[in-house]
Design a protein around this motif. Structure first.
Motif, PDB file in Angstrom:
ATOM      1  N   ARG A  38      37.515  40.142  37.911  1.00 38.63           N
ATOM      2  CA  ARG A  38      37.714  41.561  38.358  1.00 38.63           C
ATOM      3  C   ARG A  38      38.798  42.051  37.343  1.00 38.63           C
ATOM      4  NH1 ARG A  38      39.165  40.938  44.581  1.00 38.63           N
ATOM      5  NH2 ARG A  38      41.431  40.076  44.365  1.00 38.63           N
ATOM      6  N   THR A  40      41.162  45.723  37.341  1.00 36.13           N
ATOM      7  CA  THR A  40      41.712  47.255  37.462  1.00 36.13           C
ATOM      8  C   THR A  40      42.364  47.709  36.429  1.00 36.13           C
ATOM      9  OG1 THR A  40      43.801  46.554  38.622  1.00 36.13           O
ATOM     10  CG2 THR A  40      41.889  46.995  40.043  1.00 36.13           C
ATOM     11  N   THR A  90      39.232  46.650  45.288  1.00 34.97           N
ATOM     12  CA  THR A  90      38.878  47.484  44.547  1.00 34.97           C
ATOM     13  C   THR A  90      39.007  47.139  42.993  1.00 34.97           C
ATOM     14  OG1 THR A  90      39.067  49.238  46.057  1.00 34.97           O
ATOM     15  CG2 THR A  90      38.802  49.991  43.664  1.00 34.97           C
ATOM     16  N   ALA A  91      37.891  47.194  42.251  1.00 34.63           N
ATOM     17  CA  ALA A  91      37.960  46.783  40.864  1.00 34.63           C
ATOM     18  C   ALA A  91      36.588  46.924  40.419  1.00 34.63           C
ATOM     19  CB  ALA A  91      38.573  45.310  40.675  1.00 34.63           C
ATOM     20  N   GLN A 109      31.078  48.394  39.427  1.00 31.08           N
ATOM     21  CA  GLN A 109      32.248  48.727  40.200  1.00 31.08           C
ATOM     22  C   GLN A 109      32.179  48.481  41.712  1.00 31.08           C
ATOM     23  OE1 GLN A 109      35.112  50.166  38.847  1.00 31.08           O
ATOM     24  NE2 GLN A 109      36.096  50.423  40.835  1.00 31.08           N
ATOM     25  N   THR A 111      34.425  49.611  44.987  1.00 33.34           N
ATOM     26  CA  THR A 111      35.359  50.468  45.678  1.00 33.34           C
ATOM     27  C   THR A 111      35.374  50.291  47.116  1.00 33.34           C
ATOM     28  OG1 THR A 111      35.076  52.160  43.903  1.00 33.34           O
ATOM     29  CG2 THR A 111      36.414  52.670  45.824  1.00 33.34           C
TER      30      THR A 111
END
Length: 114
Positions: A38, A40, A90-91, A109, A111
């Motif tokens: 993952r 961000t 989230t990522a 994605q 979230t």
């Protein structure tokens, strides 16, 4: 042509669950360690979990006990069951195949809202 196609991402509330799937084609699936990573914005891509063709698994400390990786060698798919999701999960999540060669999916994605 090699393809790793992820699906299952979306928006979920904290504490909820999502199941990511990755369908692989164009590779001899059993020869590859499959994984989920993952990323961000502004950060390096990080390992989430990996699984060998013999079902040996490895998890990042941050997801142990909440995420489960699995694979179906007959269907060339790998899944990531994500439970008790947190906002910090989230990522963009990427499927990865590591073996004779290295392949990445396009990402999906996830979230998690607080």
């Amino acid at each position: 042509q090699v393809q790793l196609v992820e699906s299952g991402g979306g928006l979920v509330q904290a504490g909820g669950s999502l199941r990511l799937s990755c369908a692989a084609s164009g590779i001899i699936f059993r020869r590859y360690i499959m994984g989920w990573y993952r990323q961000t914005p502004g950060k390096q891509r990080e390992l989430v979990a990996t699984i060998t063709s013999g079902d040996t698994t490895n998890y990042a400390d941050s997801v142990k006990g909440r995420f489960t990786i699995s694979r179906d060698n007959a269907k060339n798919t790998v899944h990531l069951q994500m439970n008790s999701l947190k906002p910090e999960d989230t990522a963009a999540y990427y499927c990865n195949a590591r073996g004779p060669y290295l392949y990445w999916g396009q990402g999906t994605q996830v979230t998690v809202s607080s």
